[in-house]
Scaffold this active site. Structure first.
Site, PDB file in Angstrom:
ATOM      1  N   HIS A  94       0.854   8.702 -14.346  1.00 33.68           N
ATOM      2  CA  HIS A  94       0.245   7.828 -15.349  1.00 33.68           C
ATOM      3  C   HIS A  94      -0.121   6.527 -14.661  1.00 33.68           C
ATOM      4  CE1 HIS A  94      -0.392   5.563 -19.055  1.00 33.68           C
ATOM      5  NE2 HIS A  94       0.489   4.675 -18.654  1.00 33.68           N
ATOM      6  N   ILE A  95      -1.386   6.125 -14.749  1.00 31.64           N
ATOM      7  CA  ILE A  95      -1.817   4.871 -14.141  1.00 31.64           C
ATOM      8  C   ILE A  95      -1.398   3.729 -15.053  1.00 31.64           C
ATOM      9  CG2 ILE A  95      -3.783   3.521 -13.358  1.00 31.64           C
ATOM     10  CD1 ILE A  95      -5.240   6.151 -12.821  1.00 31.64           C
ATOM     11  N   LEU A  96      -0.527   2.904 -14.558  1.00 28.85           N
ATOM     12  CA  LEU A  96       0.015   1.806 -15.354  1.00 28.85           C
ATOM     13  C   LEU A  96      -0.991   0.654 -15.435  1.00 28.85           C
ATOM     14  CD1 LEU A  96       3.578   1.893 -13.819  1.00 28.85           C
ATOM     15  CD2 LEU A  96       3.014   2.458 -16.198  1.00 28.85           C
ATOM     16  N   ASN A 110       5.654   2.595  -5.505  1.00 29.65           N
ATOM     17  CA  ASN A 110       5.120   3.948  -5.703  1.00 29.65           C
ATOM     18  C   ASN A 110       5.217   4.750  -4.412  1.00 29.65           C
ATOM     19  OD1 ASN A 110       3.712   6.046  -7.185  1.00 29.65           O
ATOM     20  ND2 ASN A 110       1.921   5.577  -5.923  1.00 29.65           N
ATOM     21  N   HIS A 112       3.446   8.055  -2.544  1.00 25.60           N
ATOM     22  CA  HIS A 112       2.248   8.895  -2.612  1.00 25.60           C
ATOM     23  C   HIS A 112       2.179   9.791  -1.388  1.00 25.60           C
ATOM     24  CE1 HIS A 112      -1.675  10.223  -3.800  1.00 25.60           C
ATOM     25  NE2 HIS A 112      -2.212   9.823  -2.665  1.00 25.60           N
ATOM     26  N   ASP A 153      -3.139   4.184  -5.964  1.00 24.63           N
ATOM     27  CA  ASP A 153      -2.576   4.459  -4.636  1.00 24.63           C
ATOM     28  C   ASP A 153      -3.178   3.557  -3.556  1.00 24.63           C
ATOM     29  OD1 ASP A 153      -1.015   6.569  -5.730  1.00 24.63           O
ATOM     30  OD2 ASP A 153      -2.726   7.911  -5.605  1.00 24.63           O
TER      31      ASP A 153
END
Length: 204
Positions: A94-96, A110, A112, A153
């Site tokens: 989910h992109i905050l 994060n 990745h 990212d």
């Protein structure tokens, strides 16, 4: 005082497990105070429960821009109640928005499964595997980075590790190798963050 960590997860929770194990073994001077999942039945739920960590299941029902902002504001309230020093996105799909990120500046981390500037977004391992099969890429990797904004990212990089590509390797085998590197790199990076002052009062 141990650092306080909140983990956000969407899937099976193997990276969460790596963090839980590192805390239990004293490798990471921290405690996981809360796990939040955004997918019903995610494996991360059982991993958290086995470790005695509180879990909140918060599903996103309204995917409109306002709905996502409202979701992130509610998420920020839940996470803030745990007073985390660090918020770790471990397979969080989910992109905050700034409704969440603005509450935890320079504290959202994060993981990745790709190197900086390569394969942002979903299916990064598969895309790297396909590039390796055609010979256009000889290595992929893993990065841990801060999440200052809604970019995907591409936040300030904290650590990276390369993973060589074998054109004859299966996707499953590459995935397993990348995951092993993810677990190590995430724990090592968090340990450095905690040792570097990640125990200051979070003020939330």
């Amino acid at each position: 005082m141990s650092a306080r960590i909140v983990v956000l997860a969407s899937g099976s929770g193997t990276n969460l497990q790596a963090v839980l194990d590192a805390c239990a073994e004293g490798i990471l001077d921290a405690t996981v105070e809360l796990v939040v999942v955004n997918r019903a039945g995610a494996g991360a739920i059982q991993r958290a429960e086995r470790a005695g960590v509180d879990v909140v299941e918060l599903l996103l029902a309204d995917r409109s821009p306002q709905g996502r902002r409202d979701y992130d504001a509610a998420l920020a309230e839940i996470v803030g109640a745990a007073r985390p020093h660090w918020v770790v996105l471990a397979g969080w799909m989910h992109i905050l928005s700034m409704s969440f990120l603005g509450v935890f500046p320079n504290r959202v981390v994060n993981l990745h499964p790709a190197l900086p500037g390569e394969f942002a977004g979903v299916d990064a391992i598969r895309r790297a595997w396909e590039a390796g099969r055609t010979g256009t890429l000889t290595r992929t990797g893993v990065m841990v980075h801060l999440v200052p904004d809604e970019g995907v990212d591409d936040g300030p990089v904290l650590a990276t590790a390369e993973v060589p590509l074998d054109p004859g390797e299966s996707l499953e085998a590459l995935t397993a190798r990348v995951h092993a590197v993810e677990h190590r790199l995430l724990v090592d990076t968090l340990a450095e963050l905690v040792a570097g002052g990640g125990r200051a009062d979070p003020g939330v």
